[in-house]
Scaffold this active site. Sequence first.
Site, PDB file in Angstrom:
ATOM      1  N   ARG A 179       0.803  -1.134   0.140  1.00  0.00           N
ATOM      2  CA  ARG A 179      -0.195   0.150  -0.250  1.00  0.00           C
ATOM      3  C   ARG A 179       0.744   1.163  -0.009  1.00  0.00           C
ATOM      4  NH1 ARG A 179      -3.790   2.373   4.940  1.00  0.00           N
ATOM      5  NH2 ARG A 179      -1.796   3.653   5.338  1.00  0.00           N
TER       6      ARG A 179
ATOM      7  N   TYR B 210      -3.112  11.653   5.991  1.00  0.00           N
ATOM      8  CA  TYR B 210      -3.344  10.636   6.385  1.00  0.00           C
ATOM      9  C   TYR B 210      -2.115   9.504   5.839  1.00  0.00           C
ATOM     10  CZ  TYR B 210      -4.809   5.650   6.485  1.00  0.00           C
ATOM     11  OH  TYR B 210      -4.589   4.350   6.956  1.00  0.00           O
TER      12      TYR B 210
HETATM   13  O1  EZ4 Z   1      -6.507   4.431  10.068  1.00  0.00           O
HETATM   14  O2  EZ4 Z   1      -6.361   1.544  11.871  1.00  0.00           O
HETATM   15  O3  EZ4 Z   1      -6.239   0.708   6.300  1.00  0.00           O
HETATM   16  N1  EZ4 Z   1      -5.600   0.975   7.216  1.00  0.00           N
HETATM   17  C1  EZ4 Z   1      -6.178   1.881   7.952  1.00  0.00           C
HETATM   18  C2  EZ4 Z   1      -5.737   2.348   9.363  1.00  0.00           C
HETATM   19  C3  EZ4 Z   1      -6.745   3.031  10.375  1.00  0.00           C
HETATM   20  C4  EZ4 Z   1      -6.747   2.882  11.610  1.00  0.00           C
HETATM   21  C5  EZ4 Z   1      -7.650   3.477  12.564  1.00  0.00           C
HETATM   22  O4  EZ4 Z   1      -7.862   2.740  13.716  1.00  0.00           O
HETATM   23  O5  EZ4 Z   1      -6.873   2.688   7.333  1.00  0.00           O
HETATM   24  O6  EZ4 Z   1      -4.446   3.005   9.334  1.00  0.00           O
HETATM   25 CO    CO Z   2      -7.879   1.829   5.722  1.00  0.00          CO
END
Ligand code: EZ4
Ligand code: CO
Length: 417
Positions: free
Chosen positions: A163, A175
């Site tokens: 990923r 994120y």
């Molecule tokens: O943000 O597990 O695909 N994985 C994710 C993780 C989530 C966390 C949230 O608790 O999206 O990184």
């Molecule tokens: Co996720």
Amino acid sequence: MNASAPDEGCAGSVRDREIVAARVIVTCPGRNFVTLKIETRSGVYGLGDATLNGRELAVASYLADHVVPNLIGRDAGRIEDTWQFLYRGAYWRRGPVTMTAIAAVDVALWDIVAKLAGMPLYQLLGGRSREGVLVYGHANGRDIEEASEQVGRYIEKGFRAVRAQCGVPGVHKPYGVARGKAYEPAESELPVETVWSTPAYLNVVPQLFERLRADHGPDIELLHDVHHRLTPIEAARLARDLEPYRLFWLEDATPAENQRAFELIRRHSVTPLAVGEVFNSIWDAKHLIEAQLIDFIRATIVHAGGITHVRRLADFAALHQVRTGFHGATDLSPVCMGAALHFDTWVPNFGIQEYMFHTEETDAVFPHDYVFREGRLHCGERPGHGVDIDEALARKFPYRPKQLPVARLADGTMWDW
Ligand code: EZ4
Ligand code: CO
């Protein structure tokens, strides 16, 4: 439970299986984990993960205050009946807290019954369907360059699927991008406020994947997580823009409360879609699966009612050629990973399993027998799910409140995280 009742099944006697104690263990070896330990008269015990990131103590209380008193004296072998008792019997159904608590009980019972039967858990589910479980790791970088280097490092370690997430110009703390040694989203006692820009993101992601295919060739499987940040039409555009780079999946492209939103994405793109790490029930996924709007279902054992419920979800998905792709971030404990790997080893419609490395401290608190080899995880052959807890060590890492961040647009509007 009546100890003189006729013995049922072969996993010990009813007397052996009587639940005599159940305890909730909260520990923070790097991050918080909640674990349920159920003990039987025979001395055999089972473990279930009950971790709900950022809301840990709600599940701990649900279990300790409302569930554990119901378990004492029950036959641990009655896994289905206990599930129905906690779901149908409780009147209040579904929701992440309830379904995580039920999952913890369910997994602990499967663990007990497998140990009493002397079998690895996958054998109780129907036996081995594959030699190993394809996993994907998390590569991330502050920019495209760094993300591509990271993907290269995963390939060197033997990963066949990665990923990839990268920084977004102008977005502070996007994120999925690490700030410390490893990416760990819940980082402070109160939520960190991040700022989100959809136009900048939609610009950079296709460039990232163009670069990844140029650097790493056509064979490595590539995945990407949008983390619910896009509207349906924006998600459709991104899925279409990413088609040339042939993703294994695009994850959580838009929030899924409105399941019909995915019809719009499907109309515009053949990029495979994965959804559901925040789902806690088959009902959250019903229309998505029936209408074939997704390709992979991410709801996993710890947050969706345990093996007993996720097995039903996986069978339903199989009817529509939707495969599993369980959530497996660091906030799911090794106990969940152990159970998930046994499930993945059995489930006929397996797709892939997410795998982030836990810290050394976490691995020490939860000794386990699963191993990574050549891009796949392999569950062990020990009876049960193969994951234990070192309670003395767990006590050295007391609970520390931590929450996930929140996201706002530049004008202050609260956005999806
Ligand atoms: O943000 O597990 O695909 N994985 C994710 C993780 C989530 C966390 C949230 O608790 O999206 O990184
Ligand atoms: Co996720």
